[in-house]
Write a protein that holds these residues in place. Structure first.
Motif, short mmCIF file in Angstrom:
data_model
loop_
_atom_site.label_atom_id
_atom_site.label_comp_id
_atom_site.label_asym_id
_atom_site.label_seq_id
_atom_site.Cartn_x
_atom_site.Cartn_y
_atom_site.Cartn_z
N ALA A 65 0.82 -1.21 0.00
CA ALA A 65 0.00 0.00 0.00
C ALA A 65 0.85 1.26 0.00
O ALA A 65 0.61 2.19 -0.79
CB ALA A 65 -0.93 0.00 1.21
N LEU A 66 1.86 1.31 0.87
CA LEU A 66 2.68 2.50 0.98
C LEU A 66 3.86 2.47 0.01
O LEU A 66 4.15 3.47 -0.65
CB LEU A 66 3.19 2.66 2.41
N GLY A 67 4.54 1.33 -0.05
CA GLY A 67 5.72 1.25 -0.90
C GLY A 67 5.43 1.30 -2.37
O GLY A 67 6.08 2.01 -3.14
N VAL A 68 4.41 0.54 -2.78
CA VAL A 68 4.05 0.48 -4.20
C VAL A 68 3.02 1.55 -4.54
O VAL A 68 3.18 2.30 -5.51
CB VAL A 68 3.52 -0.91 -4.57
N GLY A 69 1.95 1.63 -3.75
CA GLY A 69 0.90 2.60 -4.03
C GLY A 69 1.34 4.04 -3.83
O GLY A 69 1.49 4.80 -4.80
N LEU A 70 1.59 4.40 -2.58
CA LEU A 70 2.03 5.76 -2.28
C LEU A 70 3.41 6.03 -2.87
O LEU A 70 3.71 7.16 -3.28
CB LEU A 70 2.06 5.98 -0.76
N GLY A 71 4.24 5.00 -2.95
CA GLY A 71 5.59 5.17 -3.48
C GLY A 71 5.62 5.67 -4.91
O GLY A 71 6.60 6.30 -5.34
N GLY A 72 4.55 5.40 -5.64
CA GLY A 72 4.48 5.89 -7.01
C GLY A 72 4.31 7.39 -7.09
O GLY A 72 4.53 7.99 -8.15
N GLY B 280 10.89 8.51 11.78
CA GLY B 280 11.61 8.50 10.52
C GLY B 280 11.43 7.24 9.71
O GLY B 280 12.23 6.93 8.82
N VAL B 281 10.38 6.49 9.99
CA VAL B 281 10.10 5.26 9.23
C VAL B 281 9.52 5.59 7.87
O VAL B 281 9.90 4.99 6.86
CB VAL B 281 9.14 4.35 10.02
N PHE B 282 8.62 6.56 7.81
CA PHE B 282 7.89 6.84 6.58
C PHE B 282 8.36 8.09 5.85
O PHE B 282 7.93 8.36 4.73
CB PHE B 282 6.39 6.97 6.89
N PHE B 283 9.25 8.84 6.47
CA PHE B 283 9.81 10.01 5.80
C PHE B 283 11.12 10.37 6.48
O PHE B 283 11.32 10.05 7.66
CB PHE B 283 8.85 11.21 5.86
N PRO B 284 12.05 10.99 5.76
CA PRO B 284 13.35 11.36 6.37
C PRO B 284 13.15 12.37 7.50
O PRO B 284 12.37 13.31 7.38
CB PRO B 284 14.12 11.98 5.20
N ILE B 285 13.87 12.15 8.59
CA ILE B 285 13.79 13.06 9.74
C ILE B 285 14.15 14.48 9.33
O ILE B 285 13.63 15.46 9.86
CB ILE B 285 14.73 12.58 10.86
N GLU C 107 14.66 12.80 -2.30
CA GLU C 107 15.76 13.59 -2.85
C GLU C 107 16.98 12.73 -3.17
O GLU C 107 17.75 13.03 -4.07
CB GLU C 107 16.15 14.69 -1.85
N SER C 108 17.14 11.64 -2.42
CA SER C 108 18.29 10.75 -2.65
C SER C 108 18.13 9.90 -3.89
O SER C 108 19.07 9.27 -4.35
CB SER C 108 18.49 9.85 -1.43
N GLY C 109 16.92 9.86 -4.43
CA GLY C 109 16.65 9.01 -5.59
C GLY C 109 16.34 7.58 -5.22
O GLY C 109 16.06 6.75 -6.09
N GLN C 110 16.38 7.26 -3.94
CA GLN C 110 16.08 5.90 -3.47
C GLN C 110 14.59 5.61 -3.64
O GLN C 110 13.75 6.44 -3.31
CB GLN C 110 16.47 5.76 -1.99
N PRO C 111 14.23 4.43 -4.15
CA PRO C 111 12.81 4.08 -4.23
C PRO C 111 12.17 4.12 -2.84
O PRO C 111 12.79 3.68 -1.85
CB PRO C 111 12.84 2.64 -4.78
N TYR C 112 10.97 4.60 -2.77
CA TYR C 112 10.32 4.79 -1.48
C TYR C 112 10.14 3.48 -0.73
O TYR C 112 10.28 3.42 0.49
CB TYR C 112 8.96 5.47 -1.68
N ILE C 113 9.85 2.42 -1.45
CA ILE C 113 9.64 1.12 -0.81
C ILE C 113 10.92 0.63 -0.12
O ILE C 113 10.88 0.00 0.93
CB ILE C 113 9.11 0.07 -1.82
N GLU C 114 12.07 0.96 -0.70
CA GLU C 114 13.34 0.59 -0.07
C GLU C 114 13.60 1.43 1.18
O GLU C 114 14.28 0.98 2.10
CB GLU C 114 14.50 0.76 -1.06
N PHE C 115 13.06 2.63 1.19
CA PHE C 115 13.25 3.51 2.34
C PHE C 115 12.45 3.02 3.54
O PHE C 115 12.96 2.98 4.67
CB PHE C 115 12.85 4.94 1.99
N ILE C 116 11.19 2.64 3.31
CA ILE C 116 10.34 2.29 4.45
C ILE C 116 10.55 0.85 4.93
O ILE C 116 10.25 0.55 6.09
CB ILE C 116 8.84 2.50 4.12
N ALA C 117 11.07 -0.03 4.08
CA ALA C 117 11.20 -1.44 4.44
C ALA C 117 11.98 -1.67 5.74
O ALA C 117 11.48 -2.35 6.65
CB ALA C 117 11.81 -2.24 3.30
#
Length: 239
Positions: free
Chosen positions: A25-32, A171-176, A37-47
């Motif tokens: 839901a968050l990684g694939v859905g919201l991640g789209g 800082g799980v769902f967004f950078p601090i 800013e780092s260019g990292q896929p959102y799903i990799e950030f929250i995992a």
């Protein structure tokens, strides 16, 4: 433990399904819609962040509602303390069981994100021993509150005022760094923030000296709340 072994079939389903739903839901859905800013896929950030907050819920719930029920409804503590087992033994056992529940939850999630291809380093296996520390930390914090809770419903205040904000602000769902300065200060004091940072370093293999500071802070929190749980529970149980 014995109860858990009897109920493992029902206990194992939701801890496995929930992180999958969240990742999708968050990684694939919201991640789209989210671009870091780092260019990292959102799903990799929250995992790796999920490795911090889901065990937090498991350990806190076990030493919150679970411990209160055993203490007040089943009177398990009174029965055990009537034997040669000390209060300290009982409380330490509760905290270690809460940490075990957190470790079980982290193992599920680590398997899920590894199978999803979101783990880049073999150092990720060190997540499990670190989770023992974080599990003891969250279990101690939860049991400290349980020791002064006047009813099982009053535990809702603990989860609403402390655990839920920690879930969102660690800082799980967004950078601090995206928070205002006061928010970053608050986030630094949140134990889950440091757990999430360590897990990100382990799953990516990108470790820094600052991660030792994160672990040191968690050790301090464990020491404070473990001692508080022992002191407060002794006052409640020994009349």
């Amino acid at each position: 433990r014995d109860v858990y072994l009897q109920l493992w079939k029902s206990e194992i389903i939701w801890p496995v399904v929930e992180p999958v739903i969240t990742l999708f839901a968050l990684g694939v859905g919201l991640g789209g819609l989210v671009e870091l800013e780092s260019g990292q896929p959102y799903i990799e950030f929250i995992a790796p962040g999920l490795l911090a907050v889901w065990p937090m819920w498991s350990a806190s719930a076990e030493c919150g509602w679970g411990s209160f029920f055993r203490m007040e409804n089943q009177r398990t503590y009174d029965a055990i303390v009537a034997t040669p087992v000390s209060v300290e033994d009982v409380i330490t056992g509760e905290i270690l069981w809460g940490a075990t529940r957190g470790l079980i939850s982290a193992t599920y999630i680590l398997v899920v994100i590894t199978a999803w291809g979101l783990v880049d380093s073999p150092l990720a296996i060190l997540v499990l021993p670190v989770t023992v520390l974080t599990g003891v930390m969250f279990a101690s914090i939860s049991l400290s509150y349980t020791s002064v809770a006047w009813s099982i419903s009053s535990l809702n205040y603990f989860f609403a005022v402390f655990i839920t904000p920690m879930f969102w602000l660690s800082g799980v769902f967004f950078p601090i760094e995206r928070l205002p300065e006061w928010g970053q200060t608050v986030a630094w004091w949140i134990p889950a923030t440091h757990a999430a940072e360590v897990y990100r370093g382990l799953t990516s293999g990108n470790l820094h000296w600052s991660h030792l500071g994160d672990i040191a802070w968690m050790v301090v929190v464990v020491g404070i709340f473990y001692a508080l749980a022992l002191f407060s529970m002794r006052r409640r149980l020994v009349k």
